[in-house]
Design a protein around this motif. Structure first.
Motif, PDB file in Angstrom:
ATOM      1  N   PRO A  70     -50.202  17.404  56.135  1.00 18.60           N
ATOM      2  CA  PRO A  70     -50.167  18.386  57.228  1.00 18.60           C
ATOM      3  C   PRO A  70     -50.484  19.794  56.736  1.00 18.60           C
ATOM      4  O   PRO A  70     -50.244  20.139  55.577  1.00 18.60           O
ATOM      5  CB  PRO A  70     -48.730  18.286  57.736  1.00 18.60           C
ATOM      6  CG  PRO A  70     -47.949  17.790  56.559  1.00 18.60           C
ATOM      7  CD  PRO A  70     -48.870  16.877  55.809  1.00 18.60           C
ATOM      8  N   THR A  71     -51.037  20.621  57.646  1.00 17.22           N
ATOM      9  CA  THR A  71     -51.384  22.000  57.308  1.00 17.22           C
ATOM     10  C   THR A  71     -50.864  23.011  58.328  1.00 17.22           C
ATOM     11  O   THR A  71     -50.836  24.204  58.057  1.00 17.22           O
ATOM     12  CB  THR A  71     -52.908  22.183  57.221  1.00 17.22           C
ATOM     13  OG1 THR A  71     -53.496  21.822  58.493  1.00 17.22           O
ATOM     14  CG2 THR A  71     -53.521  21.296  56.144  1.00 17.22           C
ATOM     15  N   TYR A  72     -50.477  22.537  59.519  1.00 20.35           N
ATOM     16  CA  TYR A  72     -50.201  23.456  60.636  1.00 20.35           C
ATOM     17  C   TYR A  72     -49.096  24.443  60.300  1.00 20.35           C
ATOM     18  O   TYR A  72     -49.235  25.663  60.498  1.00 20.35           O
ATOM     19  CB  TYR A  72     -49.836  22.646  61.893  1.00 20.35           C
ATOM     20  CG  TYR A  72     -49.682  23.483  63.147  1.00 20.35           C
ATOM     21  CD1 TYR A  72     -50.762  23.651  64.016  1.00 20.35           C
ATOM     22  CD2 TYR A  72     -48.483  24.088  63.474  1.00 20.35           C
ATOM     23  CE1 TYR A  72     -50.640  24.408  65.162  1.00 20.35           C
ATOM     24  CE2 TYR A  72     -48.349  24.854  64.617  1.00 20.35           C
ATOM     25  CZ  TYR A  72     -49.429  25.008  65.464  1.00 20.35           C
ATOM     26  OH  TYR A  72     -49.299  25.774  66.595  1.00 20.35           O
ATOM     27  N   ARG A  73     -47.959  23.956  59.790  1.00 20.58           N
ATOM     28  CA  ARG A  73     -46.819  24.828  59.566  1.00 20.58           C
ATOM     29  C   ARG A  73     -47.116  25.896  58.506  1.00 20.58           C
ATOM     30  O   ARG A  73     -46.916  27.086  58.735  1.00 20.58           O
ATOM     31  CB  ARG A  73     -45.585  24.013  59.163  1.00 20.58           C
ATOM     32  CG  ARG A  73     -44.357  24.873  58.903  1.00 20.58           C
ATOM     33  CD  ARG A  73     -43.133  24.027  58.605  1.00 20.58           C
ATOM     34  NE  ARG A  73     -41.994  24.847  58.269  1.00 20.58           N
ATOM     35  CZ  ARG A  73     -41.207  25.459  59.148  1.00 20.58           C
ATOM     36  NH1 ARG A  73     -41.463  25.333  60.439  1.00 20.58           N
ATOM     37  NH2 ARG A  73     -40.183  26.180  58.755  1.00 20.58           N
ATOM     38  N   ASN A  74     -47.607  25.461  57.352  1.00 20.71           N
ATOM     39  CA  ASN A  74     -47.900  26.424  56.284  1.00 20.71           C
ATOM     40  C   ASN A  74     -49.000  27.399  56.689  1.00 20.71           C
ATOM     41  O   ASN A  74     -48.889  28.610  56.490  1.00 20.71           O
ATOM     42  CB  ASN A  74     -48.315  25.696  55.004  1.00 20.71           C
ATOM     43  CG  ASN A  74     -47.129  25.157  54.232  1.00 20.71           C
ATOM     44  OD1 ASN A  74     -45.983  25.486  54.522  1.00 20.71           O
ATOM     45  ND2 ASN A  74     -47.394  24.314  53.254  1.00 20.71           N
ATOM     46  N   GLY A  75     -50.084  26.863  57.242  1.00 22.11           N
ATOM     47  CA  GLY A  75     -51.243  27.701  57.504  1.00 22.11           C
ATOM     48  C   GLY A  75     -51.130  28.578  58.720  1.00 22.11           C
ATOM     49  O   GLY A  75     -51.456  29.772  58.670  1.00 22.11           O
ATOM     50  N   LEU A  76     -50.672  28.020  59.845  1.00 25.24           N
ATOM     51  CA  LEU A  76     -50.743  28.738  61.119  1.00 25.24           C
ATOM     52  C   LEU A  76     -49.398  29.264  61.608  1.00 25.24           C
ATOM     53  O   LEU A  76     -49.360  30.006  62.589  1.00 25.24           O
ATOM     54  CB  LEU A  76     -51.374  27.835  62.183  1.00 25.24           C
ATOM     55  CG  LEU A  76     -52.816  27.405  61.860  1.00 25.24           C
ATOM     56  CD1 LEU A  76     -53.343  26.461  62.921  1.00 25.24           C
ATOM     57  CD2 LEU A  76     -53.731  28.609  61.716  1.00 25.24           C
ATOM     58  N   GLU A  77     -48.308  28.888  60.952  1.00 18.60           N
ATOM     59  CA  GLU A  77     -47.007  29.465  61.294  1.00 18.60           C
ATOM     60  C   GLU A  77     -46.500  30.399  60.197  1.00 18.60           C
ATOM     61  O   GLU A  77     -46.007  31.480  60.475  1.00 18.60           O
ATOM     62  CB  GLU A  77     -45.981  28.356  61.562  1.00 18.60           C
ATOM     63  CG  GLU A  77     -46.263  27.580  62.850  1.00 18.60           C
ATOM     64  CD  GLU A  77     -45.192  26.545  63.147  1.00 18.60           C
ATOM     65  OE1 GLU A  77     -44.340  26.280  62.267  1.00 18.60           O
ATOM     66  OE2 GLU A  77     -45.200  26.001  64.261  1.00 18.60           O
TER      67      GLU A  77
END
Length: 290
Positions: free
Chosen positions: A13-20
Motif C-alpha cells: 500500500p501507498t495511500y497512507r504514507n504518500g497521500l495522508e
C-alpha cells in the motif's frame, strides 16, 4: 494491498504514507512465500515532503495491468518542494524492475490532484479522480483508455464528492466510487455507457461493497446501529440499480479497512465477512448460491 492476477505477489500500500502523511513511498512488491519485499521504484529519498524537501519521486496508487505490468501515479517533486508545483504522470513498470515507462502525462502541474485510481480487469482502461476545488469544470472522475491521448470525464466532482477508492466491475461497464461517511460509506456507481450515477443503496447505510468476479453483480453490507432487531445484512443485486435481495440478516462488517476498496468476492463465489453483536471478533465464510 492488491494480489497479482496469478495470486503470487502483493502490491504494497501507498495511500497512507504518500497521500495522508506526505512521506516518500515507492512501488513495492511483497512475496507471501518468502516474506521478501522488492522496491521497484527506489529514488534514494526517504523523508517527509513537507518543509520544502526535494527533489524526489512520489510513486503511489499502484494497480496491476496484467501479471507482468503495474501502473501507478508519479508525482515528480522538484528541488524546493511540492509548493513549487509537481508534474503528474501515469507510469508503468514491469515486475522484474528496470526503468518505468511514461503512459500518460497529466496537464496539471500544480499540487496533488489525483487521490484515487484503478485499472479495469482487462488492463485496457484506467479510471482516476481529479480533486480541484478551484476549477469545478475540471474536477471529477476520468476514464483513460491506455494508448489514447485524451481522457474522458465521466462524472463531475459536484455530483460524486471526492472518492478515496475506485473499482471497475469485472466486465468494465460500471465504476464504483467509495468515500467515508461518519457511519459508513458514500458508495456510488457510475454507468460508464450512460453516465448515470446511482447510490449502491438508496435507503440503507452501506458499510461495504463487493463486485462479482465476472459480470457486474454487486454485493453489499448494510448496518444500522440503532436497530438492534435487524441491524442490516448482506445483500445482492444482479447489477447496479437492480432490486437487491437479502442473503443474510444481522450485524456484519467487511474484512477491509477504511472503506477505500471493495471487499473480496472470490472467483469461487465465496467471501469472508466480520460478525458483530454477541459474536464480535468472529468471521463468516459465505458461499454464494447455496
Amino acid at each position: 494491498m492488491f494480489w497479482s492476477p496469478a495470486g503470487s505477489q502483493l502490491l504494497m500500500p501507498t495511500y497512507r504514507n504518500g497521500l495522508e502523511a506526505f512521506r516518500d513511498t515507492d512501488i513495492r512488491l511483497f512475496d507471501p512465500t518468502t516474506f521478501a519485499v522488492r522496491n521497484l521504484t527506489e529514488d534514494n529519498f526517504d523523508d517527509s515532503f513537507l518543509g520544502g524537501k526535494g527533489p524526489a519521486n512520489l510513486d503511489v496508487l499502484g494497480h496491476w495491468i496484467d501479471s507482468d505490468t503495474i501502473a501507478f501515479i508519479r508525482y515528480a517533486i522538484p528541488e524546493g518542494g511540492f509548493k513549487q508545483g509537481v508534474s503528474t504522470s501515469l507510469m508503468t513498470i514491469g515486475v522484474g524492475g528496470g526503468d518505468p515507462h511514461l503512459a500518460f502525462e497529466f496537464a496539471s502541474k500544480s499540487r496533488f490532484r489525483i487521490w484515487a485510481m484503478t485499472a479495469s480487469a482487462d488492463g485496457k482502461q484506467i479510471a482516476y479522480s481529479v480533486a480541484d476545488k478551484d476549477n469545478a469544470d475540471k474536477a471529477g472522475i476520468y476514464l483513460l483508455k491506455l494508448g489514447e491521448a485524451t481522457p474522458k470525464r465521466v462524472a463531475a466532482m459536484s455530483d460524486t464528492g471526492q472518492p478515496s477508492g475506485l473499482a471497475f466491475s469485472a466486465d468494465g461497464k460500471f465504476l464504483l466510487l467509495l468515500g467515508r461517511t461518519v457511519d459508513g460509506l458514500d458508495a456510488k456507481v457510475v454507468d460508464l455507457a450512460s453516465g448515470e450515477i446511482m447510490p449502491v443503496d438508496r435507503v440503507q447505510n452501506v458499510v461495504g461493497v463487493a463486485w462479482s468476479p465476472s459480470g457486474s453483480a454487486v454485493a453489499y453490507i448494510t448496518y444500522d446501529r440503532t436497530n438492534a432487531d435487524m441491524p442490516g445484512g448482506l445483500f445482492l443485486a444482479e447489477a447496479p440499480g437492480k432490486p437487491a435481495r437479502l442473503l443474510i440478516g444481522g450485524g456484519f462488517f467487511p474484512t477491509v479497512c477504511c472503506g477505500q476498496q471493495p471487499f473480496t468476492w472470490a472467483s469461487n463465489d465465496t467471501m469472508i465477512i466480520a460478525q458483530l453483536g454477541d459474536k464480535i471478533g468472529s468471521v463468516l465464510f459465505v458461499r454464494l448460491g447455496q
